[in-house]
Scaffold this motif. Structure first.
Motif, PDB file in Angstrom:
ATOM      1  N   ARG A 187       0.855  -1.181   0.000  1.00  0.00           N
ATOM      2  CA  ARG A 187       0.000   0.000   0.000  1.00  0.00           C
ATOM      3  C   ARG A 187       0.896   1.237   0.000  1.00  0.00           C
ATOM      4  NH1 ARG A 187      -5.230  -1.567   3.855  1.00  0.00           N
ATOM      5  NH2 ARG A 187      -5.895  -3.287   2.494  1.00  0.00           N
ATOM      6  N   GLU A 188       0.673   2.104  -0.971  1.00  0.00           N
ATOM      7  CA  GLU A 188       1.497   3.289  -1.143  1.00  0.00           C
ATOM      8  C   GLU A 188       0.980   4.419  -0.274  1.00  0.00           C
ATOM      9  OE1 GLU A 188       1.189   4.986  -5.017  1.00  0.00           O
ATOM     10  OE2 GLU A 188       2.700   6.530  -4.665  1.00  0.00           O
ATOM     11  N   PHE A 189       1.882   5.049   0.438  1.00  0.00           N
ATOM     12  CA  PHE A 189       1.526   6.211   1.250  1.00  0.00           C
ATOM     13  C   PHE A 189       1.116   7.363   0.341  1.00  0.00           C
ATOM     14  CE2 PHE A 189       1.425   9.375   4.372  1.00  0.00           C
ATOM     15  CZ  PHE A 189       2.226  10.444   3.990  1.00  0.00           C
ATOM     16  N   VAL A 190       0.000   8.003   0.675  1.00  0.00           N
ATOM     17  CA  VAL A 190      -0.508   9.119  -0.110  1.00  0.00           C
ATOM     18  C   VAL A 190      -0.498  10.413   0.698  1.00  0.00           C
ATOM     19  CG1 VAL A 190      -2.534  10.031  -1.300  1.00  0.00           C
ATOM     20  CG2 VAL A 190      -1.931   7.620  -1.555  1.00  0.00           C
ATOM     21  N   ALA A 191      -1.003  10.345   1.932  1.00  0.00           N
ATOM     22  CA  ALA A 191      -1.092  11.560   2.747  1.00  0.00           C
ATOM     23  C   ALA A 191      -1.360  11.176   4.188  1.00  0.00           C
ATOM     24  CB  ALA A 191      -2.214  12.471   2.241  1.00  0.00           C
ATOM     25  N   ALA A 192      -0.964  12.052   5.106  1.00  0.00           N
ATOM     26  CA  ALA A 192      -1.251  11.825   6.519  1.00  0.00           C
ATOM     27  C   ALA A 192      -1.306  13.142   7.260  1.00  0.00           C
ATOM     28  CB  ALA A 192      -0.197  10.910   7.146  1.00  0.00           C
ATOM     29  N   ILE A 193      -2.086  13.115   8.328  1.00  0.00           N
ATOM     30  CA  ILE A 193      -2.271  14.301   9.151  1.00  0.00           C
ATOM     31  C   ILE A 193      -2.204  13.868  10.604  1.00  0.00           C
ATOM     32  CG2 ILE A 193      -4.801  14.086   9.053  1.00  0.00           C
ATOM     33  CD1 ILE A 193      -4.895  17.190   9.018  1.00  0.00           C
ATOM     34  N   THR A 194      -1.475  14.612  11.406  1.00  0.00           N
ATOM     35  CA  THR A 194      -1.340  14.258  12.807  1.00  0.00           C
ATOM     36  C   THR A 194      -2.610  14.624  13.570  1.00  0.00           C
ATOM     37  OG1 THR A 194      -0.458  16.385  13.542  1.00  0.00           O
ATOM     38  CG2 THR A 194       1.123  14.795  12.618  1.00  0.00           C
ATOM     39  N   ARG A 195      -2.680  14.162  14.811  1.00  0.00           N
ATOM     40  CA  ARG A 195      -3.862  14.479  15.616  1.00  0.00           C
ATOM     41  C   ARG A 195      -3.950  15.973  15.894  1.00  0.00           C
ATOM     42  NH1 ARG A 195      -1.882  11.117  20.961  1.00  0.00           N
ATOM     43  NH2 ARG A 195       0.189  12.023  21.156  1.00  0.00           N
ATOM     44  N   ASP A 196      -2.847  16.668  15.798  1.00  0.00           N
ATOM     45  CA  ASP A 196      -2.833  18.111  16.015  1.00  0.00           C
ATOM     46  C   ASP A 196      -3.034  18.902  14.723  1.00  0.00           C
ATOM     47  OD1 ASP A 196      -0.151  17.477  18.302  1.00  0.00           O
ATOM     48  OD2 ASP A 196      -2.281  17.750  18.754  1.00  0.00           O
ATOM     49  N   GLY A 197      -3.243  18.195  13.617  1.00  0.00           N
ATOM     50  CA  GLY A 197      -3.476  18.875  12.349  1.00  0.00           C
ATOM     51  C   GLY A 197      -2.235  19.121  11.524  1.00  0.00           C
ATOM     52  N   GLY A 198      -1.110  18.604  11.982  1.00  0.00           N
ATOM     53  CA  GLY A 198       0.108  18.758  11.200  1.00  0.00           C
ATOM     54  C   GLY A 198       0.087  17.875   9.964  1.00  0.00           C
ATOM     55  N   ILE A 199       0.553  18.400   8.865  1.00  0.00           N
ATOM     56  CA  ILE A 199       0.543  17.667   7.605  1.00  0.00           C
ATOM     57  C   ILE A 199       1.909  17.018   7.386  1.00  0.00           C
ATOM     58  CG2 ILE A 199       0.142  17.776   5.125  1.00  0.00           C
ATOM     59  CD1 ILE A 199      -2.293  18.463   6.815  1.00  0.00           C
ATOM     60  N   ILE A 200       1.900  15.730   7.185  1.00  0.00           N
ATOM     61  CA  ILE A 200       3.125  15.015   6.848  1.00  0.00           C
ATOM     62  C   ILE A 200       3.458  15.311   5.382  1.00  0.00           C
ATOM     63  CG2 ILE A 200       4.196  12.736   6.694  1.00  0.00           C
ATOM     64  CD1 ILE A 200       3.474  13.713   9.545  1.00  0.00           C
ATOM     65  N   PRO A 201       4.717  15.546   5.047  1.00  0.00           N
ATOM     66  CA  PRO A 201       5.053  15.845   3.647  1.00  0.00           C
ATOM     67  C   PRO A 201       4.501  14.792   2.691  1.00  0.00           C
ATOM     68  CG  PRO A 201       6.934  16.272   5.034  1.00  0.00           C
ATOM     69  CD  PRO A 201       5.900  15.636   5.915  1.00  0.00           C
ATOM     70  N   TYR A 202       3.932  15.271   1.614  1.00  0.00           N
ATOM     71  CA  TYR A 202       3.347  14.372   0.633  1.00  0.00           C
ATOM     72  C   TYR A 202       4.442  13.692  -0.192  1.00  0.00           C
ATOM     73  CZ  TYR A 202      -0.946  17.014   1.586  1.00  0.00           C
ATOM     74  OH  TYR A 202      -2.028  17.617   2.194  1.00  0.00           O
ATOM     75  N   PRO A 203       4.174  12.517  -0.679  1.00  0.00           N
ATOM     76  CA  PRO A 203       5.129  11.908  -1.616  1.00  0.00           C
ATOM     77  C   PRO A 203       5.116  12.669  -2.937  1.00  0.00           C
ATOM     78  CG  PRO A 203       3.142  10.581  -1.472  1.00  0.00           C
ATOM     79  CD  PRO A 203       3.018  11.648  -0.423  1.00  0.00           C
ATOM     80  N   ASN A 204       6.189  12.567  -3.678  1.00  0.00           N
ATOM     81  CA  ASN A 204       6.298  13.307  -4.940  1.00  0.00           C
ATOM     82  C   ASN A 204       5.177  12.966  -5.911  1.00  0.00           C
ATOM     83  OD1 ASN A 204       8.590  14.698  -4.141  1.00  0.00           O
ATOM     84  ND2 ASN A 204       9.977  13.134  -4.958  1.00  0.00           N
TER      85      ASN A 204
END
Length: 132
Positions: free
Chosen positions: A53-70
């Motif tokens: 499963r390819e990572f697409v996007a993620a957000i922390t419980r505090d609303g922080g955005i994890i850098p998106y894959p290219n």
């Protein structure tokens, strides 16, 4: 136990947009890290173990955005509405290579949000098909 239900998938043409939603049950949604992953059926055998499963996007419980894959950077945006127990994935400028089953996932503790093995709960997936 947390139940996740995705919606919003469908068949679109290249260049179109879709917004996926993932509704979570329970009262602790705001404490979860949330992620979106995608998987192309039949391609699992070609993937490295643990990366089916390819990572697409993620957000922390505090609303922080994890850098998106290219592969999706600049086109996809993740957001969450804790009042509605829902996480969203806005997908713009869709390409045929975005075709996959999209899954949302919840992680109940701290840690890495880009690796599927670290998530605790998964939805059933929603199909996104982009025609050329």
């Amino acid at each position: 136990q947390v139940q996740l239900v995705e919606s919003g998938g469908g068949l679109v043409q290249a260049g179109d947009s879709l917004r996926l939603s993932c509704a979570a049950s329970g009262r602790s949604f705001s404490s979860y890290g949330m992620g979106w992953f995608r998987q192309v059926p039949g391609k699992e055998r070609d993937a490295e173990p643990g990366k089916e499963r390819e990572f697409v996007a993620a957000i922390t419980r505090d609303g922080g955005i994890i850098p998106y894959p290219n592969s999706v950077k600049g086109r996809f945006t993740i957001s969450r509405d804790n009042a509605k127990n829902t996480v969203y994935l806005q997908m713009n400028s869709l390409k045929p290579e975005d075709t996959a089953v999209y899954y949302c996932a919840a992680k109940t503790g701290p840690g890495v949000l880009t690796t599927p093995q670290f998530y605790d709960y998964w939805g059933q997936g929603t199909q996104v098909t982009v025609s050329s």
